[in-house]
Design a protein around this motif. Structure first.
Motif, PDB file in Angstrom:
ATOM      1  N   THR A 155       0.494  -1.151  -0.236  1.00 31.60           N
ATOM      2  CA  THR A 155       0.101  -0.011  -0.797  1.00 31.60           C
ATOM      3  C   THR A 155       1.090   1.471  -0.452  1.00 31.60           C
ATOM      4  O   THR A 155       0.545   2.325  -0.694  1.00 31.60           O
ATOM      5  N   LEU A 156       1.992   1.454   0.916  1.00 33.85           N
ATOM      6  CA  LEU A 156       2.630   2.414   0.867  1.00 33.85           C
ATOM      7  C   LEU A 156       3.315   3.014  -0.299  1.00 33.85           C
ATOM      8  O   LEU A 156       3.749   3.396  -0.764  1.00 33.85           O
ATOM      9  N   GLN A 157       4.175   1.648  -0.637  1.00 35.83           N
ATOM     10  CA  GLN A 157       4.505   1.281  -2.036  1.00 35.83           C
ATOM     11  C   GLN A 157       4.069   2.624  -3.521  1.00 35.83           C
ATOM     12  O   GLN A 157       3.748   2.954  -4.215  1.00 35.83           O
ATOM     13  N   THR A 158       2.492   2.116  -3.341  1.00 36.03           N
ATOM     14  CA  THR A 158       1.645   2.282  -4.205  1.00 36.03           C
ATOM     15  C   THR A 158       1.701   4.070  -3.826  1.00 36.03           C
ATOM     16  O   THR A 158       1.029   4.782  -5.377  1.00 36.03           O
ATOM     17  N   LEU A 159       1.159   4.290  -2.925  1.00 37.69           N
ATOM     18  CA  LEU A 159       0.742   5.486  -2.275  1.00 37.69           C
ATOM     19  C   LEU A 159       2.688   5.962  -2.305  1.00 37.69           C
ATOM     20  O   LEU A 159       1.811   7.332  -3.178  1.00 37.69           O
ATOM     21  N   GLU A 160       3.179   5.936  -2.605  1.00 39.01           N
ATOM     22  CA  GLU A 160       4.425   6.925  -3.283  1.00 39.01           C
ATOM     23  C   GLU A 160       4.748   6.733  -4.130  1.00 39.01           C
ATOM     24  O   GLU A 160       4.999   7.682  -4.662  1.00 39.01           O
ATOM     25  N   ARG A 161       4.272   5.920  -4.903  1.00 44.49           N
ATOM     26  CA  ARG A 161       4.994   5.956  -6.407  1.00 44.49           C
ATOM     27  C   ARG A 161       3.793   7.041  -6.782  1.00 44.49           C
ATOM     28  O   ARG A 161       4.019   7.765  -7.941  1.00 44.49           O
ATOM     29  N   ASP A 162       2.522   6.799  -6.335  1.00 42.38           N
ATOM     30  CA  ASP A 162       2.180   7.959  -6.851  1.00 42.38           C
ATOM     31  C   ASP A 162       0.931   9.271  -6.492  1.00 42.38           C
ATOM     32  O   ASP A 162       0.883  10.155  -7.469  1.00 42.38           O
ATOM     33  N   GLY A 163       3.095   9.340  -5.756  1.00 40.09           N
ATOM     34  CA  GLY A 163       3.368  10.470  -5.337  1.00 40.09           C
ATOM     35  C   GLY A 163       1.923  11.283  -4.183  1.00 40.09           C
ATOM     36  O   GLY A 163       2.509  12.599  -3.812  1.00 40.09           O
ATOM     37  N   PHE A 164       1.798  10.291  -3.146  1.00 36.66           N
ATOM     38  CA  PHE A 164       0.427  11.126  -2.489  1.00 36.66           C
ATOM     39  C   PHE A 164       1.455  10.666  -1.486  1.00 36.66           C
ATOM     40  O   PHE A 164       1.597  11.476  -0.313  1.00 36.66           O
ATOM     41  N   VAL A 165       2.729  10.154  -0.632  1.00 32.97           N
ATOM     42  CA  VAL A 165       3.641   9.500   0.120  1.00 32.97           C
ATOM     43  C   VAL A 165       5.192   9.473  -0.208  1.00 32.97           C
ATOM     44  O   VAL A 165       5.242   9.719  -1.075  1.00 32.97           O
ATOM     45  N   THR A 166       6.006   9.977   1.160  1.00 34.66           N
ATOM     46  CA  THR A 166       7.123  10.309   0.570  1.00 34.66           C
ATOM     47  C   THR A 166       7.762   9.142   1.996  1.00 34.66           C
ATOM     48  O   THR A 166       7.484   9.540   2.894  1.00 34.66           O
ATOM     49  N   ARG A 167       8.611   8.403   1.389  1.00 36.35           N
ATOM     50  CA  ARG A 167       9.322   7.995   1.954  1.00 36.35           C
ATOM     51  C   ARG A 167      10.983   8.057   2.912  1.00 36.35           C
ATOM     52  O   ARG A 167      11.707   8.087   1.534  1.00 36.35           O
ATOM     53  N   THR A 168      11.198   8.357   3.665  1.00 38.43           N
ATOM     54  CA  THR A 168      12.829   9.099   3.942  1.00 38.43           C
ATOM     55  C   THR A 168      13.177   8.362   5.068  1.00 38.43           C
ATOM     56  O   THR A 168      13.130   7.319   5.710  1.00 38.43           O
ATOM     57  N   VAL A 169      14.227   7.628   4.233  1.00 31.98           N
ATOM     58  CA  VAL A 169      15.277   7.313   5.561  1.00 31.98           C
ATOM     59  C   VAL A 169      16.010   7.956   6.494  1.00 31.98           C
ATOM     60  O   VAL A 169      17.236   8.895   5.766  1.00 31.98           O
ATOM     61  N   LEU A 170      16.162   7.670   7.479  1.00 32.79           N
ATOM     62  CA  LEU A 170      16.792   8.432   8.729  1.00 32.79           C
ATOM     63  C   LEU A 170      18.382   8.231   8.822  1.00 32.79           C
ATOM     64  O   LEU A 170      18.323   7.068   8.305  1.00 32.79           O
ATOM     65  N   GLN A 171      19.520   8.762   8.439  1.00 33.10           N
ATOM     66  CA  GLN A 171      20.795   8.400   9.084  1.00 33.10           C
ATOM     67  C   GLN A 171      21.400   7.979  10.251  1.00 33.10           C
ATOM     68  O   GLN A 171      21.213   8.974  11.058  1.00 33.10           O
ATOM     69  N   SER A 172      20.089   6.213  11.035  1.00 38.26           N
ATOM     70  CA  SER A 172      20.714   6.175  12.063  1.00 38.26           C
ATOM     71  C   SER A 172      20.885   4.805  12.241  1.00 38.26           C
ATOM     72  O   SER A 172      21.534   4.814  11.264  1.00 38.26           O
TER      73      SER A 172
END
Lengths: 130, 130
Positions: free
Chosen positions: B66-83
């Motif tokens: 679901t998150l991948q689809t929403l990210e692909r459609d431009g509704f969600v951003t996935r951020t990798v935090l450097q920790s």
């Protein structure tokens, strides 16, 4: 004590709760055909075959099931007109009309966002880091 | 000439047209898990596991899709935090936030209508003429 998979309408609805009845109601309204049938009927009353032409791509069987579900949930009324041959017309109830306003504004927003979504998909699909 | 089953973003979107891309976009947003993920993220950013607890009942696999689809459609951003260990956070884009407002107002309306819908179902299911 109620069974865990039974929704309890006396509690306040919370769509995040897995057994909340609002989830099903929402899915009936926002499923592919439920949403389009509701939108079409917000334009005016329809007879079955005219509605089927409006909701492009729906099968007779799926439209019939969709209308039954929306009627059962109280969003749509089915009226049999006394004519020869008898005619059946579908229209929105007051509740259906109220909900259709929110559905329509969501749909119009999404229709307007399609170019942005398509551009986002292009970026996603061509991202070399993915 | 375009193939009949390809959506054309250069045309004005019309959800009633069977090949219009807006239909898919809408289904990604209003499907059971897309809708709940969008709503949850409208409350604030979430890490995957916290989001999974919020969207009660979703499987890891379904939430991830679901998150991948929403990210692909431009509704969600996935951020990798450097920790250490790296953390991944999900948040709404501006477009996702705009759409989430309409989704939320629809959901709140439907949550409020649940008692009416349950009463309508009772009437439908006990109607002797049916």
């Amino acid at each position: 004590m109620s069974a865990p998979d039974v929704s309890d309408a006396s509690l306040e609805a919370d769509v995040f709760a897995r057994n909340c009845g609002s989830r099903d109601v929402l899915q009936n309204l926002t499923g592919r055909w439920g949403l389009l049938a509701l939108l079409a009927l917000s334009e005016g009353d329809y007879r079955f075959n005219a509605l089927r032409r409006r909701v492009d791509g729906v099968s007779e069987r799926m439209l019939s099931q969709t209308l039954q579900t929306l009627e059962r949930d109280g969003f749509v009324t089915r009226t049999v007109l006394q004519s020869i041959p008898p005619r059946v017309e579908y229209s929105l109830t007051d509740l259906g009309r109220a909900v259709s306003v929110s559905v329509r504004s969501l749909v119009e927003q999404v229709e307007g966002a399609v170019p942005q979504v398509m551009a986002a998909r292009d970026r996603y699909d061509t991202d070399p880091d993915r």
